[in-house]
Design a protein around this motif. Sequence first.
Motif, PDB file in Angstrom:
ATOM      1  N   VAL A 351      29.987  19.748  54.992  1.00 28.09           N
ATOM      2  CA  VAL A 351      29.531  20.633  56.057  1.00 28.09           C
ATOM      3  C   VAL A 351      28.279  21.334  55.558  1.00 28.09           C
ATOM      4  N   SER A 352      27.166  21.177  56.282  1.00 27.38           N
ATOM      5  CA  SER A 352      25.922  21.771  55.817  1.00 27.38           C
ATOM      6  C   SER A 352      25.012  22.114  56.987  1.00 27.38           C
ATOM      7  N   SER A 353      24.322  23.245  56.847  1.00 29.22           N
ATOM      8  CA  SER A 353      23.314  23.614  57.841  1.00 29.22           C
ATOM      9  C   SER A 353      21.964  23.002  57.486  1.00 29.22           C
ATOM     10  N   GLU A 354      21.902  22.327  56.322  1.00 24.88           N
ATOM     11  CA  GLU A 354      20.669  21.671  55.887  1.00 24.88           C
ATOM     12  C   GLU A 354      20.683  20.226  56.386  1.00 24.88           C
ATOM     13  N   LEU A 355      19.834  19.917  57.351  1.00 27.66           N
ATOM     14  CA  LEU A 355      19.821  18.567  57.916  1.00 27.66           C
ATOM     15  C   LEU A 355      19.478  17.522  56.868  1.00 27.66           C
ATOM     16  N   SER A 356      18.557  17.855  55.973  1.00 28.51           N
ATOM     17  CA  SER A 356      18.168  16.888  54.943  1.00 28.51           C
ATOM     18  C   SER A 356      19.356  16.531  54.068  1.00 28.51           C
ATOM     19  N   GLU A 357      20.228  17.489  53.810  1.00 29.39           N
ATOM     20  CA  GLU A 357      21.421  17.265  52.995  1.00 29.39           C
ATOM     21  C   GLU A 357      22.405  16.353  53.720  1.00 29.39           C
ATOM     22  N   VAL A 358      22.639  16.639  54.986  1.00 35.07           N
ATOM     23  CA  VAL A 358      23.555  15.818  55.783  1.00 35.07           C
ATOM     24  C   VAL A 358      23.044  14.379  55.867  1.00 35.07           C
ATOM     25  N   LEU A 359      21.744  14.226  56.103  1.00 35.59           N
ATOM     26  CA  LEU A 359      21.169  12.885  56.217  1.00 35.59           C
ATOM     27  C   LEU A 359      21.200  12.147  54.883  1.00 35.59           C
ATOM     28  N   ASN A 360      21.029  12.864  53.791  1.00 33.46           N
ATOM     29  CA  ASN A 360      20.992  12.255  52.466  1.00 33.46           C
ATOM     30  C   ASN A 360      22.358  11.752  52.016  1.00 33.46           C
ATOM     31  N   LEU A 361      23.424  12.465  52.393  1.00 32.18           N
ATOM     32  CA  LEU A 361      24.750  12.183  51.839  1.00 32.18           C
ATOM     33  C   LEU A 361      25.656  11.365  52.749  1.00 32.18           C
ATOM     34  N   SER A 362      25.455  11.425  54.055  1.00 33.69           N
ATOM     35  CA  SER A 362      26.481  10.970  54.995  1.00 33.69           C
ATOM     36  C   SER A 362      26.422   9.490  55.338  1.00 33.69           C
ATOM     37  N   ASP A 363      27.598   8.962  55.681  1.00 30.04           N
ATOM     38  CA  ASP A 363      27.726   7.642  56.303  1.00 30.04           C
ATOM     39  C   ASP A 363      27.832   7.796  57.819  1.00 30.04           C
ATOM     40  N   LYS A 364      28.507   8.871  58.243  1.00 25.75           N
ATOM     41  CA  LYS A 364      28.597   9.244  59.652  1.00 25.75           C
ATOM     42  C   LYS A 364      28.255  10.727  59.765  1.00 25.75           C
ATOM     43  N   ILE A 365      27.704  11.117  60.917  1.00 24.52           N
ATOM     44  CA  ILE A 365      27.341  12.521  61.118  1.00 24.52           C
ATOM     45  C   ILE A 365      27.946  13.012  62.428  1.00 24.52           C
ATOM     46  N   ALA A 366      28.808  14.030  62.319  1.00 24.02           N
ATOM     47  CA  ALA A 366      29.349  14.707  63.506  1.00 24.02           C
ATOM     48  C   ALA A 366      28.539  15.976  63.712  1.00 24.02           C
ATOM     49  N   VAL A 367      28.110  16.213  64.955  1.00 21.00           N
ATOM     50  CA  VAL A 367      27.281  17.378  65.261  1.00 21.00           C
ATOM     51  C   VAL A 367      28.091  18.375  66.075  1.00 21.00           C
ATOM     52  N   MET A 368      28.049  19.658  65.665  1.00 22.14           N
ATOM     53  CA  MET A 368      28.785  20.695  66.375  1.00 22.14           C
ATOM     54  C   MET A 368      27.852  21.675  67.055  1.00 22.14           C
ATOM     55  N   CYS A 369      28.239  22.096  68.245  1.00 20.55           N
ATOM     56  CA  CYS A 369      27.521  23.134  68.980  1.00 20.55           C
ATOM     57  C   CYS A 369      28.548  23.951  69.743  1.00 20.55           C
ATOM     58  N   ALA A 370      28.555  25.265  69.513  1.00 17.17           N
ATOM     59  CA  ALA A 370      29.448  26.185  70.223  1.00 17.17           C
ATOM     60  C   ALA A 370      30.900  25.721  70.182  1.00 17.17           C
ATOM     61  N   GLY A 371      31.334  25.239  69.008  1.00 20.68           N
ATOM     62  CA  GLY A 371      32.729  24.887  68.812  1.00 20.68           C
ATOM     63  C   GLY A 371      33.115  23.474  69.192  1.00 20.68           C
ATOM     64  N   LYS A 372      32.205  22.746  69.826  1.00 17.65           N
ATOM     65  CA  LYS A 372      32.516  21.382  70.254  1.00 17.65           C
ATOM     66  C   LYS A 372      31.748  20.360  69.428  1.00 17.65           C
ATOM     67  N   ILE A 373      32.357  19.212  69.201  1.00 19.98           N
ATOM     68  CA  ILE A 373      31.636  18.097  68.591  1.00 19.98           C
ATOM     69  C   ILE A 373      30.868  17.395  69.712  1.00 19.98           C
ATOM     70  N   THR A 374      29.556  17.521  69.672  1.00 25.65           N
ATOM     71  CA  THR A 374      28.725  17.008  70.769  1.00 25.65           C
ATOM     72  C   THR A 374      28.324  15.553  70.561  1.00 25.65           C
ATOM     73  N   GLY A 375      28.620  15.011  69.408  1.00 26.45           N
ATOM     74  CA  GLY A 375      28.334  13.604  69.159  1.00 26.45           C
ATOM     75  C   GLY A 375      28.649  13.228  67.726  1.00 26.45           C
ATOM     76  N   ILE A 376      28.981  11.962  67.504  1.00 27.72           N
ATOM     77  CA  ILE A 376      29.171  11.420  66.153  1.00 27.72           C
ATOM     78  C   ILE A 376      28.280  10.196  66.022  1.00 27.72           C
ATOM     79  N   LEU A 377      27.362  10.230  65.048  1.00 26.37           N
ATOM     80  CA  LEU A 377      26.371   9.168  64.876  1.00 26.37           C
ATOM     81  C   LEU A 377      26.597   8.423  63.568  1.00 26.37           C
ATOM     82  N   ASP A 378      26.393   7.116  63.574  1.00 30.50           N
ATOM     83  CA  ASP A 378      26.279   6.383  62.326  1.00 30.50           C
ATOM     84  C   ASP A 378      24.969   6.797  61.664  1.00 30.50           C
ATOM     85  N   ARG A 379      24.967   6.870  60.339  1.00 37.50           N
ATOM     86  CA  ARG A 379      23.758   7.321  59.638  1.00 37.50           C
ATOM     87  C   ARG A 379      22.545   6.473  60.002  1.00 37.50           C
ATOM     88  N   LYS A 380      22.721   5.174  60.183  1.00 35.10           N
ATOM     89  CA  LYS A 380      21.585   4.302  60.471  1.00 35.10           C
ATOM     90  C   LYS A 380      20.956   4.607  61.833  1.00 35.10           C
TER      91      LYS A 380
END
Length: 397
Positions: A351-380
């Motif tokens: 869990v990170s507020s640093e986008l560069s960190e999330v992009l560097n480490l993740s295989d999948k990225i879940a994005v949260m806004c106002a308590g909801k998961i607004t999308g889950i993306l494959d890193r590619k």
Amino acid sequence: KKGMSLDLATAKENVKKVSEKYGLAINPDALISDLSIGMQQRVEILKILFKGANLLVFDEPTAVLTPQEIKELYKIMDNLIAEGKTIIFISHKLQEVLDISDNITVIRRGKDITTFPTKDATKEKIANAMVGRAVLFTTEKPVVEIGETVLTLKHVSVKDQFGVLKVEDASFTISKGEVLGIAGVEGSGQTELVEALTGLRDTCSGEMILDDVLLKRKTPRKISMLGLAHIPEDRHKRAAISQFNVMENFALGLERDEYSKNGLFNFAKLKADAKMFMEKYDVRPRNIDTAFGRLSGGNQQKIIVARELEKKNNNLIIAGQPTRGVDIGAIESIHKLILNEKAKGKAVLVVSSELSEVLNLSDKIAVMCAGKITGILDRKDANEEKIGILMAGGKLD
């Protein structure tokens, strides 16, 4: 002010004038509680300008902004400069410094190390000055075959201590050898989600399943014994005691299960482990009697990371803001350690507020806004623009 009453009409007109002059685009009639974090920040800038300030200090101003809001902030700063204002911009994000500044000063351990024009700067040059050596900005991810599911969340909702819904209907899975990153501006529900996963807060609905075991109403200790390691977002509040020494902090949370037997505490084993961990994780100075609070932020974080990663049973690793408040050299080290766990086949939630960190480490990225998961993306498929749209609650085409 007229007599004993406020001249609200004039105040409103003056707010409008200053807002339009600097491109702040603020509605004087809007309630602060109804504004986005980015707009609230504009109000703070407006308050300073209203007082006639010519020197403005921006201290980590983008920490709670989406990528789109950061671009809007840059435009506002350009308008301020065009009007003759002077800005001191403090940030640990090197690209931001390169994007917005005219001159750069690097401070290390409270001392002014060097100053140079931005036109002569590169990320590498700044980082070298910050830590005194060359730094890698991206860590090569190990190629790992994704295994069976370790953690499953099904329609999980969580309330805070005041009964306010902070996480709503969150669902995702993490498998062996997989890193799931959670992106979002701070306060989007990430903290409460991790607290629920680690037993620090109850869920109000939904299921959390770790290796086929339901986590609901399990204590933090029981969840830890099931195989969850937790690097908290606030090490001082949740992970360490500043007055305790390094050795004692290595024992926290493990004192009953790894260092005690038949009611006797094994100080010899703890001492040997503490010395070994300090060497393995390059904690400096190499003194197990040093008070935790006297160490730098990077070395404090390495102790927490070492303690959690060296647990005998850690099938799932949750890393909350794992590099917050540490220097760029320690960031490089901690990223390598997290990816080493992926290489061992562990499931990892970052869990990170640093986008560069999330992009560097993740295989999948879940994005949260106002308590909801607004999308889950494959890193590619992920980039800053797409993540930014989801962070603001938008939808991708």
